[in-house]
Motif scaffolding. Sequence first.
Motif, mmCIF file in Angstrom:
data_model
loop_
_atom_site.group_PDB
_atom_site.id
_atom_site.type_symbol
_atom_site.label_atom_id
_atom_site.label_comp_id
_atom_site.label_asym_id
_atom_site.label_seq_id
_atom_site.Cartn_x
_atom_site.Cartn_y
_atom_site.Cartn_z
ATOM 1 N N LEU A 279 0.999 4.274 -2.719
ATOM 2 C CA LEU A 279 0.850 5.685 -2.352
ATOM 3 C C LEU A 279 2.027 6.529 -2.823
ATOM 4 N N PHE B 157 0.831 -1.208 0.000
ATOM 5 C CA PHE B 157 0.000 0.000 0.000
ATOM 6 C C PHE B 157 0.864 1.257 0.000
ATOM 7 N N SER C 92 -6.327 4.265 -4.050
ATOM 8 C CA SER C 92 -5.181 4.906 -3.399
ATOM 9 C C SER C 92 -5.245 6.421 -3.565
#
Length: 120
Positions: free
Chosen positions: A7, A3, A77
């Motif tokens: 990002l 993740f 995201s």
Amino acid sequence: MGFLARLSRVVPLLIVMAVAAGLIYVVVTYRHSPARAKEVLIKIFTWFNGVVVGFFALVSVYAFFDDAPAVLDLSLSFMIVGLVGLLITRIANWRFLKHNPNYRKKRLAATTRRRWPWGK
């Protein structure tokens, strides 16, 4: 960990937003005052973050129904970053109005007095 890697794709957008914010702040501070510059920045970024969140919400819905998991992952995201930005601008607005209560009052709209023969 994945993740955070996703990002990291948002970093160029954040850099562009930071440069734009700096330019806007310098110009409005030069023309008006630092308090007015902060008010303008809060309004611009609240609007911008709202548009970003709305756009990526639509992209996420489309990617979900089109069965495109990579696009859905990326758009979610970006949407999360937009929501965090919106939260930050709302907190900044709250702090700004706490320290500058005179900006809480809205400006009165101008009125026009019509003269003969157009009105009373």
